[in-house]
Design a protein around this motif. Sequence first.
Motif, PDB file in Angstrom:
ATOM      1  N   SER A 181       8.899  -0.319  -5.711  1.00  0.00           N
ATOM      2  CA  SER A 181       8.473  -1.488  -6.498  1.00  0.00           C
ATOM      3  C   SER A 181       9.642  -2.087  -7.270  1.00  0.00           C
ATOM      4  O   SER A 181       9.812  -3.304  -7.330  1.00  0.00           O
ATOM      5  CB  SER A 181       7.372  -1.101  -7.489  1.00  0.00           C
ATOM      6  N   GLN A 201      -0.721  -3.637  -5.767  1.00  0.00           N
ATOM      7  CA  GLN A 201      -0.893  -2.388  -5.017  1.00  0.00           C
ATOM      8  C   GLN A 201      -2.334  -2.293  -4.538  1.00  0.00           C
ATOM      9  O   GLN A 201      -3.257  -2.407  -5.333  1.00  0.00           O
ATOM     10  CB  GLN A 201      -0.584  -1.176  -5.901  1.00  0.00           C
ATOM     11  N   THR A 233       0.869  -1.182   0.000  1.00  0.00           N
ATOM     12  CA  THR A 233       0.000   0.000   0.000  1.00  0.00           C
ATOM     13  C   THR A 233       0.901   1.226   0.000  1.00  0.00           C
ATOM     14  O   THR A 233       1.738   1.375   0.881  1.00  0.00           O
ATOM     15  CB  THR A 233      -0.907   0.005   1.247  1.00  0.00           C
TER      16      THR A 233
END
Length: 162
Positions: A64, A83, A51
């Motif tokens: 990421s 996500q 998140t």
Amino acid sequence: MKLLTEHTILEWLESVKDPEVPVLSILDLGIVRKVELINDPINPFWEITITPTYSGCPAMDVISTQIRMILFANGISNFRIKQVLSPAWTTDWMSDAGREKLKAYGIAPPQYSASGKDNSKVVCPNCGSADTTVISEFGSTACKALYRCENCLEPFDYFKCH
Ligand SMILES: [Zn+2]
């Protein structure tokens, strides 16, 4: 070959730091919500649920990419990064260990917003005084506010709650 567990993956992810606050790992921040092996009968894969701390925070792309790199480096390619935007990340998800690391780094950690703790005063990370004044709602990044301690007169960053 050692059996891969969720715990092992979490250990790897501990080395992924927030690019804006490099003392904090993404686990300290509470960005990683879940690591789970999805038992797809044809193609089982690891699902890493994250998140973002701030919507549109450019740091999330970096994070990421770092997650991908660390998994690839450990020979894992069957994974997906999911996500999840809701519920939205809050500073309450930051671990106590993370708060201690922030303080040691000279940044006042966020107060708990939901709990009953007093969140009216930001405490100086240098001397512990609660006699502090906000100088600017925007410190070195949008995620932080700039404060000054009236006791030791040192300016410091405060990691804003939300
Ligand atoms: Zn102080």
